[in-house]
Every structure is written in C-alpha cells, then in structure tokens.
Design a protein around this motif. Structure first.
Motif, PDB file in Angstrom:
ATOM      1  N   ALA A  57       0.810  -1.216   0.000  1.00  0.00           N
ATOM      2  CA  ALA A  57       0.000   0.000   0.000  1.00  0.00           C
ATOM      3  C   ALA A  57       0.844   1.268   0.000  1.00  0.00           C
ATOM      4  CB  ALA A  57      -0.936   0.008   1.209  1.00  0.00           C
ATOM      5  N   GLY A  58       2.177   1.115   0.144  1.00  0.00           N
ATOM      6  CA  GLY A  58       3.063   2.276   0.061  1.00  0.00           C
ATOM      7  C   GLY A  58       3.770   2.657   1.338  1.00  0.00           C
ATOM      8  N   ASP A  59       3.584   1.907   2.423  1.00  0.00           N
ATOM      9  CA  ASP A  59       4.272   2.238   3.670  1.00  0.00           C
ATOM     10  C   ASP A  59       5.777   1.996   3.532  1.00  0.00           C
ATOM     11  OD1 ASP A  59       1.846   2.833   4.740  1.00  0.00           O
ATOM     12  OD2 ASP A  59       1.946   1.412   6.400  1.00  0.00           O
ATOM     13  N   ARG A  60       6.551   2.872   4.165  1.00  0.00           N
ATOM     14  CA  ARG A  60       8.006   2.754   4.172  1.00  0.00           C
ATOM     15  C   ARG A  60       8.479   2.439   5.589  1.00  0.00           C
ATOM     16  NH1 ARG A  60       7.648   7.712   0.741  1.00  0.00           N
ATOM     17  NH2 ARG A  60       8.173   9.005   2.541  1.00  0.00           N
ATOM     18  N   PHE A  61       9.464   1.538   5.685  1.00  0.00           N
ATOM     19  CA  PHE A  61      10.087   1.210   6.969  1.00  0.00           C
ATOM     20  C   PHE A  61      11.408   1.965   7.073  1.00  0.00           C
ATOM     21  CE2 PHE A  61       8.138  -3.312   6.507  1.00  0.00           C
ATOM     22  CZ  PHE A  61       6.906  -2.830   6.896  1.00  0.00           C
ATOM     23  N   GLY A  62      11.668   2.522   8.252  1.00  0.00           N
ATOM     24  CA  GLY A  62      12.975   3.093   8.537  1.00  0.00           C
ATOM     25  C   GLY A  62      13.756   2.109   9.390  1.00  0.00           C
ATOM     26  N   ASN A  63      14.466   2.610  10.379  1.00  0.00           N
ATOM     27  CA  ASN A  63      15.109   1.711  11.333  1.00  0.00           C
ATOM     28  C   ASN A  63      15.519   2.478  12.573  1.00  0.00           C
ATOM     29  OD1 ASN A  63      18.330   1.451  11.956  1.00  0.00           O
ATOM     30  ND2 ASN A  63      17.965   2.747  10.167  1.00  0.00           N
ATOM     31  N   ALA A  64      15.566   1.753  13.673  1.00  0.00           N
ATOM     32  CA  ALA A  64      16.165   2.242  14.909  1.00  0.00           C
ATOM     33  C   ALA A  64      16.873   1.035  15.510  1.00  0.00           C
ATOM     34  CB  ALA A  64      15.109   2.807  15.853  1.00  0.00           C
ATOM     35  N   LEU A  65      18.053   0.744  14.983  1.00  0.00           N
ATOM     36  CA  LEU A  65      18.785  -0.451  15.373  1.00  0.00           C
ATOM     37  C   LEU A  65      19.970  -0.131  16.277  1.00  0.00           C
ATOM     38  CD1 LEU A  65      18.873  -2.288  11.890  1.00  0.00           C
ATOM     39  CD2 LEU A  65      17.082  -2.354  13.638  1.00  0.00           C
ATOM     40  N   ALA A  66      20.814   0.795  15.853  1.00  0.00           N
ATOM     41  CA  ALA A  66      22.074   1.048  16.543  1.00  0.00           C
ATOM     42  C   ALA A  66      21.910   2.014  17.710  1.00  0.00           C
ATOM     43  CB  ALA A  66      23.100   1.600  15.557  1.00  0.00           C
ATOM     44  N   GLU A  67      22.838   1.902  18.657  1.00  0.00           N
ATOM     45  CA  GLU A  67      22.889   2.808  19.803  1.00  0.00           C
ATOM     46  C   GLU A  67      24.318   3.303  19.976  1.00  0.00           C
ATOM     47  OE1 GLU A  67      21.163   0.937  23.228  1.00  0.00           O
ATOM     48  OE2 GLU A  67      19.445   0.170  22.094  1.00  0.00           O
ATOM     49  N   THR A  68      24.464   4.504  20.484  1.00  0.00           N
ATOM     50  CA  THR A  68      25.784   5.087  20.696  1.00  0.00           C
ATOM     51  C   THR A  68      25.959   5.441  22.173  1.00  0.00           C
ATOM     52  OG1 THR A  68      24.962   7.312  20.220  1.00  0.00           O
ATOM     53  CG2 THR A  68      25.843   6.049  18.369  1.00  0.00           C
ATOM     54  N   GLY A  69      27.182   5.863  22.495  1.00  0.00           N
ATOM     55  CA  GLY A  69      27.467   6.307  23.853  1.00  0.00           C
ATOM     56  C   GLY A  69      28.107   5.250  24.738  1.00  0.00           C
ATOM     57  N   HIS A  70      28.310   4.037  24.181  1.00  0.00           N
ATOM     58  CA  HIS A  70      28.920   2.962  24.958  1.00  0.00           C
ATOM     59  C   HIS A  70      29.902   2.207  24.072  1.00  0.00           C
ATOM     60  CE1 HIS A  70      25.806   3.554  28.051  1.00  0.00           C
ATOM     61  NE2 HIS A  70      24.964   3.668  27.032  1.00  0.00           N
ATOM     62  N   LYS A  71      30.945   1.669  24.660  1.00  0.00           N
ATOM     63  CA  LYS A  71      31.961   0.954  23.895  1.00  0.00           C
ATOM     64  C   LYS A  71      31.550  -0.474  23.565  1.00  0.00           C
ATOM     65  CE  LYS A  71      35.975   3.607  25.421  1.00  0.00           C
ATOM     66  NZ  LYS A  71      37.320   3.578  26.047  1.00  0.00           N
ATOM     67  N   ASP A  72      30.563  -0.993  24.252  1.00  0.00           N
ATOM     68  CA  ASP A  72      30.104  -2.350  23.953  1.00  0.00           C
ATOM     69  C   ASP A  72      28.935  -2.290  22.976  1.00  0.00           C
ATOM     70  OD1 ASP A  72      27.555  -2.019  25.381  1.00  0.00           O
ATOM     71  OD2 ASP A  72      28.755  -2.132  27.215  1.00  0.00           O
ATOM     72  N   PHE A  73      28.515  -3.478  22.543  1.00  0.00           N
ATOM     73  CA  PHE A  73      27.397  -3.560  21.597  1.00  0.00           C
ATOM     74  C   PHE A  73      26.098  -3.937  22.295  1.00  0.00           C
ATOM     75  CE2 PHE A  73      30.935  -3.778  18.650  1.00  0.00           C
ATOM     76  CZ  PHE A  73      30.451  -3.078  17.558  1.00  0.00           C
ATOM     77  N   LYS A  74      26.068  -3.827  23.597  1.00  0.00           N
ATOM     78  CA  LYS A  74      24.861  -4.179  24.336  1.00  0.00           C
ATOM     79  C   LYS A  74      23.750  -3.178  24.032  1.00  0.00           C
ATOM     80  CE  LYS A  74      23.148  -4.998  29.035  1.00  0.00           C
ATOM     81  NZ  LYS A  74      23.485  -4.996  30.481  1.00  0.00           N
ATOM     82  N   ARG A  75      22.556  -3.717  23.751  1.00  0.00           N
ATOM     83  CA  ARG A  75      21.405  -2.852  23.468  1.00  0.00           C
ATOM     84  C   ARG A  75      20.721  -2.480  24.775  1.00  0.00           C
ATOM     85  NH1 ARG A  75      21.084  -6.976  19.467  1.00  0.00           N
ATOM     86  NH2 ARG A  75      21.739  -6.186  17.437  1.00  0.00           N
ATOM     87  N   ARG A  76      20.413  -1.204  24.904  1.00  0.00           N
ATOM     88  CA  ARG A  76      19.816  -0.703  26.138  1.00  0.00           C
ATOM     89  C   ARG A  76      18.376  -0.238  25.959  1.00  0.00           C
ATOM     90  NH1 ARG A  76      25.205  -0.335  26.164  1.00  0.00           N
ATOM     91  NH2 ARG A  76      26.289  -0.609  28.148  1.00  0.00           N
ATOM     92  N   THR A  77      17.898  -0.225  24.733  1.00  0.00           N
ATOM     93  CA  THR A  77      16.491   0.086  24.507  1.00  0.00           C
ATOM     94  C   THR A  77      15.655  -1.105  24.946  1.00  0.00           C
ATOM     95  OG1 THR A  77      16.997   1.579  22.691  1.00  0.00           O
ATOM     96  CG2 THR A  77      14.761   0.652  22.757  1.00  0.00           C
ATOM     97  N   ARG A  78      14.661  -0.843  25.822  1.00  0.00           N
ATOM     98  CA  ARG A  78      13.941  -1.938  26.481  1.00  0.00           C
ATOM     99  C   ARG A  78      12.508  -2.065  25.979  1.00  0.00           C
ATOM    100  NH1 ARG A  78      17.750  -4.917  28.807  1.00  0.00           N
ATOM    101  NH2 ARG A  78      16.026  -5.983  29.892  1.00  0.00           N
ATOM    102  N   LEU A  79      12.081  -3.291  25.940  1.00  0.00           N
ATOM    103  CA  LEU A  79      10.686  -3.643  25.683  1.00  0.00           C
ATOM    104  C   LEU A  79      10.135  -4.252  26.961  1.00  0.00           C
ATOM    105  CD1 LEU A  79       8.239  -4.216  23.768  1.00  0.00           C
ATOM    106  CD2 LEU A  79       9.382  -6.386  23.198  1.00  0.00           C
ATOM    107  N   THR A  80       9.196  -3.564  27.583  1.00  0.00           N
ATOM    108  CA  THR A  80       8.676  -4.005  28.885  1.00  0.00           C
ATOM    109  C   THR A  80       7.160  -4.012  28.860  1.00  0.00           C
ATOM    110  OG1 THR A  80       8.716  -1.742  29.745  1.00  0.00           O
ATOM    111  CG2 THR A  80      10.675  -3.102  30.143  1.00  0.00           C
ATOM    112  N   ARG A  81       6.602  -4.724  29.834  1.00  0.00           N
ATOM    113  CA  ARG A  81       5.155  -4.754  29.949  1.00  0.00           C
ATOM    114  C   ARG A  81       4.726  -3.985  31.187  1.00  0.00           C
ATOM    115  NH1 ARG A  81       0.976  -9.695  28.844  1.00  0.00           N
ATOM    116  NH2 ARG A  81      -0.918  -8.447  29.081  1.00  0.00           N
ATOM    117  N   GLY A  82       3.868  -2.994  30.976  1.00  0.00           N
ATOM    118  CA  GLY A  82       3.328  -2.218  32.081  1.00  0.00           C
ATOM    119  C   GLY A  82       1.837  -2.421  32.202  1.00  0.00           C
TER     120      GLY A  82
END
Length: 415
Positions: A134-159
């Motif tokens: 239908a024409g929708d475009r996907f972007g991305n939010a994959l990478a994170e900065t500010g740390h020397k490791d590759f650990k992801r800090r963006t959280r998915l939680t249930r409230g």
C-alpha cells in the motif's frame, strides 16, 4: 511474553490510513530493473544540489515508493514481485549510482522485510506485506551510541497499559521519512535478555525523530536519532529477532549484499562522472603531447585499470546474489555460510573500488574538478561514510578463515 504475542490478533493495529495513491505493481525482475533505471535518470540531475544544500528528498522518496520498487521483495504469494537477491542488489546499485543517499535509504526497509520473512508469523507477514504494497516505508532504529560495547539498552517491557518501548537510537537511516520504524529492543525473559524487532508507527505518541545527522557524506539519508518515551506498542508489532540468528538464516547476507550494492553504485557514479569530466573539461598534461585529455596514454591506462576493478566488483556482486538466493531457498549451516562468504568477498572489493573511484576522479580530472559548485567530492565523501558501516578488514578475515580453516562466519546482521 511469547504467549501474549502468539495469542494476539490484528485488530486496532493499523496507523491512520494515508490518502496517498497505491503504488504501481512491479511484475518481475526485468520490470524492477527498468523502473530503477527510469528513476535513476530522474534522480541524477539534482543529486549534487541535494547534497550541497542538504535538501531532504521527500518528493524523490515519494516517487521511489510510488514506483513499486519498495515492495519488490514481498513474496509472490503475498502479492509482491518476489525478486531475486541479485535484482535487489542491482536495483540498489542503479539508484546509488544516481544518488548515494537515495540508494541507502531503503536498505533497512528491505532488511526489516527479510527479518519479517524469516521470523514473522503468517499473520504478521500478511499485515506488514499489505502495508508495504500500500506504500508504507520502513525506517530503522537499530544502533545505539554512547557505549563501547554492543549491548542494546532500549527496552521492551510490559506495564499496566501493555507493552512499551523506552530508549534512544542513532544512525537511524530512513526513520525521518518512514511510516514505521522497526526498532531493536530487549526484553527480559526468564532471567535473560531477548532481542525483538518492534515495528513502531512513526506517528505513535512518545516517538521523536530528530534530524541531527551531520556526517560529511550520505548527508540526506536522515540517519539521525530516534527517542522512544514509553511508547505503547501492540504485541502484533513484535517480531522475533534473536531467535532468527540461533539457526541458519539469510538475514545477514541479505543486509550485507545491499551494502555492497550501495558501494558498487557509488563507484559507478564516480566512474561515469570522471569519464564525462575528462572528455569535456580536462586538459592533457603537457608531456603527453596530445590535444585532448582523453588521448593521454597514462589517463587511458588509469581508466582501464579502474574499469577492470569495477567489472570485477560487479561480477562478485552477481555471484553473491546467486549464493544468497540458494541459501534462501534451502537455508542450512553450509548454504548460509557460503552466502555470507560470497557477500563478504563482494563487499571487500566494492568497498575498495568505491573509495578508489571517488579519489581517482580528481587525479584523472584535474584541479578544475575540485571546484565546490560541481559537487564531485560527494562521491568520495559518500563512499567513505558508507564504507565505515562495518570494517572491511573483518571481511578478509572471515573469507580467509572459511577457506583456510573451514570456519563458518558468525551469524549476525553485520556480516
């Protein structure tokens, strides 16, 4: 969390419908290549101006999506063209030759589609494939900065209100122009972190896309920041990610073949620009004793050398596409490893030739080519910026380790 996701339905999950017209339908691989060439011809004339003025390509992306090319990897059984990996790579290279930024912007869109194909449930696939058609475009939010490791800090939680995402991302190519932002987020399950790809509507409350990308190349990719402030998400938008790398899949090779194609396109663009400038503007060196720069024997030799390297890179990219297609058809430890290595070989050479073409353009064209108004430096700047996505030295290591020690490369999105 898995039970909640699998028991969900797709009611009330579609963002507000756009009034835009439904894109054209690409019929097959040949049609995709034709459409890409037509768009590239339209995109090329203003590429230097867009780069110079950092003019974000809203109209160009609308035309790009309207062509139907953003849906070419949707499988045929879902209404798409289901093109080969080689065609996807060639389409990417054709657009990137005209404008490197426009060639890169859809890369994560197709990456998300491959994650969906590999790990999504049938109802998720149907839903998001329909959105893309239908024409929708996907972007991305994959990478994170500010740390020397590759650990992801963006959280998915249930409230209390349901599932939500909290975090900050950078290098979010295409998010600025997207309808959905596929986001890597971590959820704690049974005492361990598990990563998911969460498809988040661009206009959801709590989503802030920040246009703060100021790299000296790929200037109009919109590769800035995305902030998620307690963004509520539906379980239907949550697609397994980590588990797709715990078995042999083609997510990594598909991601990387597009990066190779972007670099190849950059090289083609620089090569063509160099040919045109030398033919029309450059002066021959006095010792060549010829009337035109195009008759200078050393210039001719240099162009020949560059043309051979470019042809070799193109051949490796086509070869890699065949390996990726074979692995998609029959994913197994060996077939996926062979696809990853074939793509790594292509990336090693496309990285080199894109940088060399952007640099030798000036060596062969001469001082006049450096005038700022021409914008010819964008080819090298774009190539240098994009080839930093992941280090080419590790491509050579992966290739050598495979042939010398029969070691399969690691399975992750960066190879």
């Amino acid at each position: 969390m898995a039970t909640d996701i699998h028991d969900s339905t797709f009611e009330r999950t579609t963002p507000a419908e756009s009034t835009r017209a439904r894109p054209a339908r690409i019929a097959d691989d040949a049609h995709a290549l034709l459409a890409a060439r037509q768009l590239a011809a339209a995109f090329a004339p203003e590429a230097a101006a867009r780069d110079r003025d950092r003019r974000l390509p809203w109209a160009e992306l609308d035309a790009f999506a309207a062509s139907g090319l953003w849906a070419i990897t949707v499988p045929r059984e879902y209404g798409g063209a289901g093109v080969s990996s080689n065609t996807l790579a060639q389409v990417t290279a054709i657009i990137a030759a005209a404008d490197g930024s426009l060639g890169q912007i859809p890369q994560n869109h197709f990456y998300a589609l491959e994650v969906l194909r590999v790990g999504g449930r049938p109802e998720q696939q149907r839903f998001f494939y329909d959105r893309v058609l239908a024409g929708d475009r996907f972007g991305n939010a994959l990478a994170e900065t500010g740390h020397k490791d590759f650990k992801r800090r963006t959280r998915l939680t249930r409230g209390a209100a349901g599932w939500q995402v909290e975090g900050r991302k950078f290098y979010c190519t295409g998010a600025l122009f997207a309808h959905w932002i596929p986001t890597l987020a971590v959820s704690e399950e049974d005492g361990r972190d598990v990563t998911y790809l969460v498809f988040i509507p661009r206009n959801a409350p709590g989503v802030e896309v920040i246009d703060d990308w100021d790299g000296f190349g790929q200037r109009i990719t919109g590769s800035g920041s995305v902030q998620f402030d307690q963004v509520r998400v539906e379980p239907e938008w949550i697609v397994p990610f980590q588990t797709s790398f715990e078995r042999p899949t083609t997510i990594g090779p598909v991601a990387q073949i597009m990066h190779a194609a972007i670099d190849l396109g950059q090289a083609r663009g620089a090569f063509q620009a160099a040919l045109q400038f030398v033919r029309e503007h450059s002066r021959p060196w006095i010792d060549a004793r010829v009337e035109h720069a195009s008759q200078d024997p050393l210039t001719i030799t240099a162009f020949g050398d560059l043309a051979v390297r470019l042809s070799a890179a193109e051949a490796l990219l086509r070869r890699a596409g065949r390996f990726v297609d074979a692995a998609q058809a029959k994913p197994a430890e060996r077939s996926v490893a062979e696809a990853s290595i074939a793509v790594a070989e292509a990336r090693a050479l496309t990285t080199t030739v894109s940088l060399e073409a952007g640099s030798r353009l000036f060596e062969l064209a001469g001082t006049a080519a450096t005038l700022d108004g021409l914008g010819l430096d964008r080819f090298w700047r774009n190539a240098r910026t994009h080839t930093l996505h992941d280090p080419v030295r590790w491509k050579y290591h992966a290739v050598g380790n495979f042939y010398l020690n029969d070691k399969h490369p690691p399975r992750h999105g960066a190879l």
